[in-house]
Write a protein that holds these residues in place. Structure first.
Motif, PDB file in Angstrom:
ATOM      1  N   GLN A  14      52.854  40.401  31.208  1.00 48.82           N
ATOM      2  CA  GLN A  14      53.162  41.148  29.994  1.00 48.82           C
ATOM      3  C   GLN A  14      54.462  40.671  29.352  1.00 48.82           C
ATOM      4  OE1 GLN A  14      52.522  42.344  32.939  1.00 48.82           O
ATOM      5  NE2 GLN A  14      50.931  43.934  32.878  1.00 48.82           N
ATOM      6  N   ASN A  64      48.949  32.498  39.729  1.00 49.65           N
ATOM      7  CA  ASN A  64      48.872  33.303  38.511  1.00 49.65           C
ATOM      8  C   ASN A  64      47.477  33.311  37.903  1.00 49.65           C
ATOM      9  OD1 ASN A  64      51.601  33.993  38.616  1.00 49.65           O
ATOM     10  ND2 ASN A  64      52.221  32.223  37.407  1.00 49.65           N
ATOM     11  N   TRP A  65      46.609  32.424  38.333  1.00 42.98           N
ATOM     12  CA  TRP A  65      45.275  32.317  37.743  1.00 42.98           C
ATOM     13  C   TRP A  65      44.430  33.555  38.004  1.00 42.98           C
ATOM     14  CZ3 TRP A  65      43.802  26.575  39.257  1.00 42.98           C
ATOM     15  CH2 TRP A  65      44.744  25.707  38.687  1.00 42.98           C
ATOM     16  N   ARG A  66      44.777  34.327  39.031  1.00 43.94           N
ATOM     17  CA  ARG A  66      43.995  35.517  39.374  1.00 43.94           C
ATOM     18  C   ARG A  66      44.496  36.771  38.662  1.00 43.94           C
ATOM     19  NH1 ARG A  66      45.064  33.051  44.351  1.00 43.94           N
ATOM     20  NH2 ARG A  66      46.662  34.629  44.777  1.00 43.94           N
ATOM     21  N   LEU A  67      45.580  36.658  37.927  1.00 50.55           N
ATOM     22  CA  LEU A  67      46.153  37.820  37.263  1.00 50.55           C
ATOM     23  C   LEU A  67      45.335  38.212  36.040  1.00 50.55           C
ATOM     24  CD1 LEU A  67      49.953  36.914  37.450  1.00 50.55           C
ATOM     25  CD2 LEU A  67      48.625  38.335  39.019  1.00 50.55           C
ATOM     26  N   ASP A  68      45.383  39.498  35.710  1.00 44.93           N
ATOM     27  CA  ASP A  68      44.609  39.994  34.567  1.00 44.93           C
ATOM     28  C   ASP A  68      45.079  39.394  33.243  1.00 44.93           C
ATOM     29  OD1 ASP A  68      43.113  41.546  36.286  1.00 44.93           O
ATOM     30  OD2 ASP A  68      44.390  43.315  36.036  1.00 44.93           O
ATOM     31  N   GLY A  69      46.362  39.146  33.117  1.00 45.05           N
ATOM     32  CA  GLY A  69      46.889  38.636  31.850  1.00 45.05           C
ATOM     33  C   GLY A  69      46.912  37.136  31.737  1.00 45.05           C
ATOM     34  N   ARG A 121      44.394  34.886  31.104  1.00 42.35           N
ATOM     35  CA  ARG A 121      43.644  34.345  29.968  1.00 42.35           C
ATOM     36  C   ARG A 121      44.383  34.594  28.658  1.00 42.35           C
ATOM     37  NH1 ARG A 121      39.961  36.145  26.299  1.00 42.35           N
ATOM     38  NH2 ARG A 121      39.935  38.230  27.228  1.00 42.35           N
TER      39      ARG A 121
END
Length: 295
Positions: free
Chosen positions: A106, A137-142, A144
């Motif tokens: 965020q 960080n590729w698995r984080l929701d933000g 994309r």
């Protein structure tokens, strides 16, 4: 159904109570938010956030510390925005996140949009590239959303179309976008390249004439805007407009014609648009008492 006994083994429903330090930090976060949103005391809000971040260094719970740290930073960024201290936001964030790859998604989103609005996307380019290149960080929701913002608000405004294409076609693009989204991103990059390549080159020997032509083009745009404004003013009173308003419009047109040489080739398009505009004014305001305007 029998009631569970005290000796039965079951998972507790409620979380354990907050510690004294956590409760104090939550109170500080609430106070900083109130100072920001209710009392508009941005200096006080930013100061409270700084104290809260310093107190977090002594917290023991990693999860709670990470969430509170991100919350304090978000409120502080808003306070810095209100204090017109945007240029120093990224340096302040990196003061508390010494490893730029660990910045919450965020906060990275806010920084990309911030420096894009300031017209300085290069300031956040290195941080965003490092953050997107970290596999954890590729698995984080933000993730994309961060990749989209980096592509649209950093790489393309800087003209880095080759890097943008590598991003979409590489591992980061595969982790962030599906096949259809990657195809759309590549189309956007291609359109950006086409727009940049379609800019005509100006010959050095004709630079002065090109400057004069641009000045005439700017003048034509201003004249067009003035005519449209005059047209709207007349249209707003078309039911009961007075004769002196029509005379005023004719006087403006007369002065404009004196300042514009109709023999110039660059004036043909403008005169044609003027002719169409006069026809619209004639046909709307004067029928059925006068014949329609013929082009």
């Amino acid at each position: 159904m029998t009631r569970p006994r005290a000796s039965d083994n079951f998972t507790p429903v409620f979380k354990p109570p907050l510690s004294c330090t956590q409760s104090k930090l939550l109170d500080m976060l609430e106070e900083a938010t109130e100072q920001l949103m209710l009392y508009k005391d941005f200096h006080a809000s930013f100061h409270i956030c700084n104290r809260g971040l310093e107190s977090l260094a002594r917290a023991e719970d990693e999860d709670v510390r990470g969430e509170l740290k991100a919350a304090f930073c978000i409120v502080a960024i808003q306070a810095l925005a209100e204090l017109n201290r945007w240029p120093g936001v990224l340096a302040w964030v990196l003061k508390y996140y010494q490893h730029q790859e660990e910045i919450p998604a965020q906060i990275l989103h806010m920084c990309i949009l911030l420096y894009s609005k300031l017209g300085d996307p290069a300031a956040v380019q290195q941080v965003a590239r490092a953050w997107l290149g970290r596999p954890s960080n590729w698995r984080l929701d933000g993730f994309r959303a961060a990749a989209e913002l980096y592509l649209l608000h950093v790489l393309l405004p800087l003209g880095h179309t080759d890097r943008a294409r590598e991003l979409v076609a590489g591992e980061v693009g595969s982790a962030a976008f599906n096949r259809e989204q990657r195809r759309t991103a590549l189309d956007i990059i291609q359109d950006e390249e086409r727009e940049r390549n379609d800019v005509p080159d100006v010959d050095v020997g004709c630079r002065s004439s090109a400057d004069n032509s641009s000045m005439r083009g700017s003048l034509r745009h201003q004249v067009e805007a003035l005519l449209r404004l005059t047209y709207r003013r007349l249209m707003s009173t078309c039911g009961s407009f007075l004769f002196h308003k029509l005379l005023l419009a004719a006087l403006i047109l007369y002065v404009l014609f004196l300042r514009m040489d109709p023999a110039l080739p660059s004036s043909f398009v403008w005169i044609s648009k003027l002719h169409q505009l006069l026809g619209q004014m004639w046909n709307v305001m004067l029928p059925p008492y006068y014949p329609t305007w013929k082009e």
